[in-house]
Design a protein around this motif. Sequence first.
Motif, PDB file in Angstrom:
ATOM      1  N   LYS A  54      -8.047  -2.475   8.154  1.00  0.00           N
ATOM      2  CA  LYS A  54      -8.003  -1.018   8.122  1.00  0.00           C
ATOM      3  C   LYS A  54      -6.587  -0.535   8.423  1.00  0.00           C
ATOM      4  O   LYS A  54      -5.881  -1.119   9.246  1.00  0.00           O
ATOM      5  N   ILE A  55      -6.210   0.552   7.749  1.00  0.00           N
ATOM      6  CA  ILE A  55      -4.908   1.184   7.969  1.00  0.00           C
ATOM      7  C   ILE A  55      -5.149   2.604   8.464  1.00  0.00           C
ATOM      8  O   ILE A  55      -5.754   3.421   7.766  1.00  0.00           O
ATOM      9  N   TYR A  56      -4.679   2.882   9.675  1.00  0.00           N
ATOM     10  CA  TYR A  56      -4.785   4.216  10.261  1.00  0.00           C
ATOM     11  C   TYR A  56      -3.399   4.864  10.305  1.00  0.00           C
ATOM     12  O   TYR A  56      -2.374   4.184  10.401  1.00  0.00           O
ATOM     13  N   SER A  57      -3.385   6.190  10.251  1.00  0.00           N
ATOM     14  CA  SER A  57      -2.134   6.931  10.278  1.00  0.00           C
ATOM     15  C   SER A  57      -2.275   8.174  11.144  1.00  0.00           C
ATOM     16  O   SER A  57      -3.366   8.750  11.245  1.00  0.00           O
ATOM     17  N   CYS A  58      -1.187   8.570  11.764  1.00  0.00           N
ATOM     18  CA  CYS A  58      -1.168   9.846  12.485  1.00  0.00           C
ATOM     19  C   CYS A  58       0.260  10.384  12.492  1.00  0.00           C
ATOM     20  O   CYS A  58       1.228   9.631  12.356  1.00  0.00           O
ATOM     21  N   ILE A  59       0.364  11.708  12.616  1.00  0.00           N
ATOM     22  CA  ILE A  59       1.671  12.364  12.756  1.00  0.00           C
ATOM     23  C   ILE A  59       1.779  12.840  14.200  1.00  0.00           C
ATOM     24  O   ILE A  59       1.081  13.784  14.594  1.00  0.00           O
ATOM     25  N   PRO A  60       2.597  12.181  15.015  1.00  0.00           N
ATOM     26  CA  PRO A  60       2.693  12.589  16.420  1.00  0.00           C
ATOM     27  C   PRO A  60       3.280  13.987  16.558  1.00  0.00           C
ATOM     28  O   PRO A  60       4.289  14.315  15.923  1.00  0.00           O
ATOM     29  N   GLN A  61       2.622  14.817  17.375  1.00  0.00           N
ATOM     30  CA  GLN A  61       3.071  16.184  17.636  1.00  0.00           C
ATOM     31  C   GLN A  61       3.375  16.346  19.124  1.00  0.00           C
ATOM     32  O   GLN A  61       2.591  15.893  19.973  1.00  0.00           O
ATOM     33  N   GLN A  62       4.493  16.956  19.430  1.00  0.00           N
ATOM     34  CA  GLN A  62       4.882  17.148  20.825  1.00  0.00           C
ATOM     35  C   GLN A  62       3.818  17.956  21.568  1.00  0.00           C
ATOM     36  O   GLN A  62       3.400  19.024  21.115  1.00  0.00           O
ATOM     37  N   LEU A  68      -6.598   5.803   6.681  1.00  0.00           N
ATOM     38  CA  LEU A  68      -5.977   5.932   5.359  1.00  0.00           C
ATOM     39  C   LEU A  68      -6.699   5.095   4.323  1.00  0.00           C
ATOM     40  O   LEU A  68      -6.946   5.539   3.204  1.00  0.00           O
ATOM     41  N   ALA A  69      -6.997   3.851   4.692  1.00  0.00           N
ATOM     42  CA  ALA A  69      -7.590   2.940   3.719  1.00  0.00           C
ATOM     43  C   ALA A  69      -8.163   1.734   4.424  1.00  0.00           C
ATOM     44  O   ALA A  69      -7.798   1.420   5.560  1.00  0.00           O
ATOM     45  N   SER A  70      -9.066   1.067   3.757  1.00  0.00           N
ATOM     46  CA  SER A  70      -9.576  -0.228   4.207  1.00  0.00           C
ATOM     47  C   SER A  70      -9.587  -1.154   3.014  1.00  0.00           C
ATOM     48  O   SER A  70      -9.725  -0.722   1.863  1.00  0.00           O
ATOM     49  N   ASN A  71      -9.424  -2.432   3.284  1.00  0.00           N
ATOM     50  CA  ASN A  71      -9.279  -3.390   2.204  1.00  0.00           C
ATOM     51  C   ASN A  71      -9.966  -4.692   2.590  1.00  0.00           C
ATOM     52  O   ASN A  71      -9.809  -5.169   3.726  1.00  0.00           O
ATOM     53  N   GLU A  72     -10.732  -5.235   1.677  1.00  0.00           N
ATOM     54  CA  GLU A  72     -11.362  -6.517   1.945  1.00  0.00           C
ATOM     55  C   GLU A  72     -10.292  -7.594   1.983  1.00  0.00           C
ATOM     56  O   GLU A  72      -9.545  -7.780   1.030  1.00  0.00           O
ATOM     57  N   SER A  73     -10.207  -8.271   3.099  1.00  0.00           N
ATOM     58  CA  SER A  73      -9.161  -9.267   3.299  1.00  0.00           C
ATOM     59  C   SER A  73      -9.503 -10.041   4.552  1.00  0.00           C
ATOM     60  O   SER A  73     -10.470  -9.747   5.241  1.00  0.00           O
ATOM     61  N   ARG A  74      -8.721 -11.041   4.850  1.00  0.00           N
ATOM     62  CA  ARG A  74      -8.851 -11.691   6.139  1.00  0.00           C
ATOM     63  C   ARG A  74      -8.505 -10.684   7.229  1.00  0.00           C
ATOM     64  O   ARG A  74      -7.676  -9.803   7.023  1.00  0.00           O
ATOM     65  N   PHE A 118       0.852  -1.190   0.000  1.00  0.00           N
ATOM     66  CA  PHE A 118       0.000   0.000   0.000  1.00  0.00           C
ATOM     67  C   PHE A 118       0.886   1.237   0.000  1.00  0.00           C
ATOM     68  O   PHE A 118       1.807   1.363   0.803  1.00  0.00           O
ATOM     69  N   ASP A 119       0.608   2.132  -0.934  1.00  0.00           N
ATOM     70  CA  ASP A 119       1.322   3.404  -1.056  1.00  0.00           C
ATOM     71  C   ASP A 119       0.510   4.478  -0.340  1.00  0.00           C
ATOM     72  O   ASP A 119      -0.503   4.938  -0.866  1.00  0.00           O
ATOM     73  N   PRO A 120       0.904   4.902   0.867  1.00  0.00           N
ATOM     74  CA  PRO A 120       0.110   5.880   1.617  1.00  0.00           C
ATOM     75  C   PRO A 120       0.007   7.233   0.937  1.00  0.00           C
ATOM     76  O   PRO A 120      -0.999   7.937   1.091  1.00  0.00           O
ATOM     77  N   LEU A 162       2.985   7.431  12.208  1.00  0.00           N
ATOM     78  CA  LEU A 162       2.746   6.150  12.843  1.00  0.00           C
ATOM     79  C   LEU A 162       1.596   5.475  12.094  1.00  0.00           C
ATOM     80  O   LEU A 162       0.616   6.120  11.718  1.00  0.00           O
ATOM     81  N   ILE A 163       1.743   4.175  11.869  1.00  0.00           N
ATOM     82  CA  ILE A 163       0.741   3.396  11.153  1.00  0.00           C
ATOM     83  C   ILE A 163       0.239   2.288  12.073  1.00  0.00           C
ATOM     84  O   ILE A 163       1.039   1.597  12.716  1.00  0.00           O
ATOM     85  N   PHE A 164      -1.089   2.134  12.132  1.00  0.00           N
ATOM     86  CA  PHE A 164      -1.679   1.046  12.916  1.00  0.00           C
ATOM     87  C   PHE A 164      -2.589   0.253  11.988  1.00  0.00           C
ATOM     88  O   PHE A 164      -3.461   0.820  11.321  1.00  0.00           O
TER      89      PHE A 164
END
Length: 399
Positions: A365-373, A382-388, A119-121, A353-355
């Motif tokens: 599901k692919i989630y993303s965030c940019i941690p800020q101090q 970011l995206a969801s994909n049909e899969s196991r 997956f290309d974010p 960070l990717i979860f």
Amino acid sequence: MAGRDGPAGAPAGSGATRLEVCIHNIHSMMEHSRNQHNGEEEELVLLNDSSLLSHQLGRDLSMNCLIRCSRFDYATLALLNKDFHSLIKSGLLYRLRRKANIVEYWVYYSCSHLEWEAFDPNGGRWMKLPKMPLNEFFQSSDKESLAVGTELLVFGRDVMSPIIYKYNILTNIWSLGMSMNTPRCLFASASHHELAFIAGGCDPMGNILSSAELYNSETEKFEILPSMNKARKLCSGFFMDGKFYVIGGIGDGDMMQLTCGEEFNPITKTWKPIPDMLPRRIDGVVNVTAPPNKAPPLVAVANNILYAADYGEQVVRRYEKEQNSWVIVGGLPERMATVNGWGLAFRACGDNLIFIGGVGGRMVKIYSCIPQQGEALQWNLLASNESRNFVFNCTVMGC
């Protein structure tokens, strides 16, 4: 040449540079080829040498342009002409990208034993990798994964011994990789450019290891490194401050979770113990009696800062290196399917960070965030994909 109009459809405005025009021309060539062949890129015919951009704009400018194109387009670019094909398949463009500090981070994961997806974010695009070679014993064995340079390594077991399958993005082909000096599984690993560090784990006889190795993807060889101070398996590794770290895991001789970490300096080739490095629970207690089948710690380094995801307490912690302590910086985006931490992925993707995890019956599901101090984490889907809904392996390749 100053004052001359650019080609039709070129970047608007008189300030368009020759580099911008070059990039535009390459994209136009790709689009023309796709339209002409109805998107069947595998059947594209190499253009003749008279169409080479390097002849029109000079080799240096053409190279400078190509390293700025998305690597998602490299498979198509390699089919435009012989010069592009040679450049891309040789790996030279990736080396030039690294020197120019141009990096694209892609997520590679597997929810099926022999199938991988990328997956290309940045572009929000998916790509299926060729299916791995059919090997029933390897398919059913425990597997580890690691991205280094332009390679994806998958560690598993054949009938007689451990083996490594290697996927190379230059060739889009799986092949057998070189064996480690000490075959192992359940180890800690981390990569930095073309180098990968591996430590701990257990050997085919079940012995817990303290040994470590270095893999160079350009030479395709493993080098023996000094051993850690403690043997450990089911541990995690990461690269931070120019050093390789190992954290957590089960020690030799008991089933207690190790609370110490270790730091390896690649320059001095020495290991340094770090006491009490394992994150504590919210109540301040370190769970040293974790079940033996618990997954390794979920850790990731973004912008040279270490983070840990706690799937049980649904929080993310940041490591304060000077104090050797952890602080909670937010929660996880969603409760996902897991078995003692297995089936989830927590990775760094550049400064993000990717979860990744499964929800429902067949959805990842692919989630993303940019941690800020000083700010709580703000997760974006970011995206969801049909899969196991169980992620067996996941790694991030930056090149």
